[in-house]
Design an enzyme around this catalytic site. Structure first.
Site, mmCIF file in Angstrom:
data_model
loop_
_atom_site.group_PDB
_atom_site.id
_atom_site.type_symbol
_atom_site.label_atom_id
_atom_site.label_comp_id
_atom_site.label_asym_id
_atom_site.label_seq_id
_atom_site.Cartn_x
_atom_site.Cartn_y
_atom_site.Cartn_z
ATOM 1 N N GLU A 34 -15.283 59.122 81.677
ATOM 2 C CA GLU A 34 -14.700 58.486 80.487
ATOM 3 C C GLU A 34 -15.732 57.992 79.484
ATOM 4 O O GLU A 34 -15.692 56.821 79.072
ATOM 5 C CB GLU A 34 -13.747 57.358 80.923
ATOM 6 C CG GLU A 34 -12.655 57.887 81.857
ATOM 7 C CD GLU A 34 -11.751 56.805 82.460
ATOM 8 O OE1 GLU A 34 -11.987 55.614 82.176
ATOM 9 O OE2 GLU A 34 -10.829 57.164 83.211
ATOM 10 N N ASN A 66 -15.923 63.807 83.247
ATOM 11 C CA ASN A 66 -14.481 63.685 83.457
ATOM 12 C C ASN A 66 -13.915 62.694 82.437
ATOM 13 O O ASN A 66 -14.498 61.619 82.227
ATOM 14 C CB ASN A 66 -14.285 63.141 84.891
ATOM 15 C CG ASN A 66 -12.863 63.100 85.369
ATOM 16 O OD1 ASN A 66 -12.149 64.084 85.258
ATOM 17 N ND2 ASN A 66 -12.454 61.955 85.905
ATOM 18 N N HIS A 105 -3.477 62.437 82.865
ATOM 19 C CA HIS A 105 -2.467 61.399 83.087
ATOM 20 C C HIS A 105 -1.448 61.542 81.966
ATOM 21 O O HIS A 105 -1.655 61.047 80.855
ATOM 22 C CB HIS A 105 -3.116 60.009 83.067
ATOM 23 C CG HIS A 105 -4.039 59.791 84.222
ATOM 24 N ND1 HIS A 105 -3.590 59.709 85.515
ATOM 25 C CD2 HIS A 105 -5.382 59.655 84.284
ATOM 26 C CE1 HIS A 105 -4.608 59.525 86.333
ATOM 27 N NE2 HIS A 105 -5.713 59.498 85.612
ATOM 28 N N ASP A 158 -0.896 63.409 86.814
ATOM 29 C CA ASP A 158 0.391 62.781 87.104
ATOM 30 C C ASP A 158 1.215 62.789 85.822
ATOM 31 O O ASP A 158 0.680 62.978 84.730
ATOM 32 C CB ASP A 158 0.266 61.367 87.724
ATOM 33 C CG ASP A 158 -0.639 60.404 86.979
ATOM 34 O OD1 ASP A 158 -0.807 60.556 85.747
ATOM 35 O OD2 ASP A 158 -1.191 59.492 87.623
HETATM 36 O O1 9MR Z 1 -6.269 55.058 90.992
HETATM 37 C C1 9MR Z 1 -7.198 54.061 90.637
HETATM 38 C C2 9MR Z 1 -6.555 52.693 90.803
HETATM 39 O O2 9MR Z 1 -6.257 52.451 92.153
HETATM 40 C C3 9MR Z 1 -7.471 51.645 90.242
HETATM 41 O O3 9MR Z 1 -6.838 50.394 90.282
HETATM 42 C C4 9MR Z 1 -7.836 52.007 88.809
HETATM 43 C C5 9MR Z 1 -8.722 50.992 88.148
HETATM 44 O O4 9MR Z 1 -9.059 51.406 86.868
HETATM 45 O O5 9MR Z 1 -8.491 53.259 88.820
HETATM 46 C C6 9MR Z 1 -7.629 54.248 89.208
HETATM 47 O O6 9MR Z 1 -8.192 55.513 89.027
HETATM 48 C C7 9MR Z 1 -8.625 55.820 87.712
HETATM 49 C C8 9MR Z 1 -9.729 56.824 87.859
HETATM 50 O O7 9MR Z 1 -10.745 56.310 88.676
HETATM 51 C C9 9MR Z 1 -10.304 57.220 86.518
HETATM 52 N N1 9MR Z 1 -9.271 57.667 85.610
HETATM 53 C C10 9MR Z 1 -8.135 56.782 85.486
HETATM 54 C C11 9MR Z 1 -7.546 56.458 86.843
HETATM 55 C C12 9MR Z 1 -6.301 55.608 86.697
HETATM 56 O O8 9MR Z 1 -6.622 54.336 86.216
#
Ligand code: 9MR
Length: 447
Positions: free
Chosen positions: A157, A198, A234, A264
């Site tokens: 990101e 990513n 997402h 998702d």
């Molecule tokens: O799935 C992850 C969730 O359990 C965490 O709380 C969250 C914190 O930001 O991160 C989620 O995964 C993220 C991923 O690492 C990067 N892209 C966005 C995802 C959804 O937030």
């Protein structure tokens, strides 16, 4: 190893689904997604939570998918909560599980602005200190799993929506060179791992994905080790970008691989049969776009069950974003993925109620099971689920249903308060039972 799977999808050993008024074993006979993907030369993955990798969750994660991404276990805040004190427990567990199930691991993620330890984000660092902290972190983590990780999301990101660089501890302290340096350090620690950048909202052609495109182009021109881009995906129901395949193709044409890394599709709750049908179309079109481009190598869902998704807590009122419902029954979205991978699936016809049997935990003499009755385009005012145990299992206790067992035959009827299953909803009951020797999943019928 795969060869020990006895020719049966593991999932079929622990779950079963019956269709009301149709052939009872339809879903159990479906080809696992990982086999469909392999036939297309693709890898299908899921994000996982290490502590959940037992029972039906573990069986589906191992049986349906050929790649795992630790959802949180490899993030800096998890692996080094205190400077110099490492916790690799969950990461190691997921890697071991993947190896035992002949799966790839996507390492996620090394350089991010989020989920960093407090000691790092609260510290005051010179640029030189920050650079060496980052280099050490990458060398340590990538080195630990050298040879065991197919691909790393090295940088996560890095962009704002307008394509400018995101203001982060890394960009602010090190300038945009942090990206090339991170890739170079990761490559030094594991030359065989594929290295990715990513990001989200880069699925279609837009300002952000074009910035990513230009970055990858310049990294390639400079000889920096960059192997792929991850499009997180997402997505929101009905909003798959029309330019997804075109965008995948333009990255492929740059000479890098593409992965859909966090797919998702969230919807406003409650779900209903119309939304679930749209979600199926959305999953199908994303997977089809990847199948259409040979350099698109992996589609990973960000959690495979609605009980293990980040969406519900992050977007209040939204959810149901994954291919399986919270009780591990495959949703239409599951069949959308399967169809895009060339599978001919036994999608429930509209207007059906189904019963899904799952073993949720098992110990040496007993197990806990659950059956979920779900309706889509149909409804029930009472229900009865029947099955026959094939290996001497014996129900000892049930809740949210009245169960009787006579010999091997089990019959469970709704309790006074849960006979109604509305369109788009489900009801679950549970039970404890004993077993010895083996515990095969029975075929359940709903009547
Ligand atoms: O799935 C992850 C969730 O359990 C965490 O709380 C969250 C914190 O930001 O991160 C989620 O995964 C993220 C991923 O690492 C990067 N892209 C966005 C995802 C959804 O937030």
């Amino acid at each position: 190893m795969r060869s020990l799977r006895l020719g049966l999808p593991l999932a079929a050993l622990f779950t079963g689904v019956a269709l009301l008024f149709t052939a009872p074993t339809a879903h159990a006979a479906d080809t696992p997604l990982r086999d469909l993907a392999a036939a297309q030369g693709k890898v299908i993955g899921t994000a996982v939570t290490g502590s959940k990798l037992t029972g039906t969750y573990g069986d589906l994660a191992g049986g349906q998918f050929s790649s795992l991404t630790p959802g949180n276990a490899m993030k800096w805040g998890t692996v080094e909560p205190t400077q110099g004190t490492f916790n690799w427990t969950e990461a190691d567990q997921i890697v071991a599980f993947a190896q035992a199930h002949d799966q790839q691991v996507r390492g996620h993620t090394l350089v991010w602005h989020s989920q960093n330890p407090g000691w790092l984000t609260n510290g005051t660092w010179t640029s030189a200190q920050l650079g060496s902290l980052l280099q050490n972190h990458i060398s340590t983590e990538v080195g630990r799993y050298k040879g065991e990780i197919a691909a790393w999301d090295v940088v996560n990101e890095p962009f704002n929506e307008d394509g400018s660089y995101r203001s982060t501890i890394w960009y602010n302290g090190l300038g945009s060179d942090y990206i090339a340096n991170a890739l170079t350090w990761a490559h030094a620690a594991d030359p065989a791992a594929k290295l990715y950048i990513n990001d989200y909202n880069v699925e279609g052609v837009n300002a952000k994905s074009t910035a990513l495109y230009n970055l990858v182009k310049s990294l390639k021109a400079a000889g920096v080790p960059i192997d792929g881009v991850g499009l997180q995906a997402h997505l929101i129901l009905g909003q798959v970008p029309a330019t997804l395949q075109q965008n995948i193709q333009r990255f492929a044409d740059l000479g890098v691989d593409v992965a859909i890394t966090e797919l998702d599709v969230r919807m406003a709750l409650p779900s209903d049969s119309t939304k679930l049908a749209q979600q199926k179309a959305d999953f199908k079109s994303v997977v089809a776009a990847c199948v259409a481009v040979s350099r698109c190598v992996n589609v990973t869902v960000w959690g495979f069950t609605d009980s293990d998704s980040w969406v519900d807590s992050t977007f209040p009122g939204y959810g149901a974003a994954t291919p399986y419902d919270a009780n591990y029954a495959p949703k239409p979205a599951y069949h959308g993925i399967a169809e895009a991978l060339g599978g001919t699936t036994t999608t429930p016809p509209t207007g059906a109620c189904t019963a899904a049997y799952a073993v949720s935990s098992q110990w040496n003499t007993g197990f806990t099971g659950q059956v979920t009755i779900s309706c889509s385009g149909a409804s029930l005012t009472s229900w009865k689920v029947n099955w026959t145990y094939g290996a001497g299992q014996q129900i000892t206790q049930a809740w949210n249903a009245t169960c009787t067992q006579s010999g091997a035959s089990v019959s469970c009827a709704n309790a006074s308060y849960n006979g109604t299953v509305a369109d788009g909803s489900s009801v679950t009951f549970g039970f404890n039972a004993s077993w010895t020797g083996s515990n095969p999943v029975p075929t359940v019928t709903l009547g």
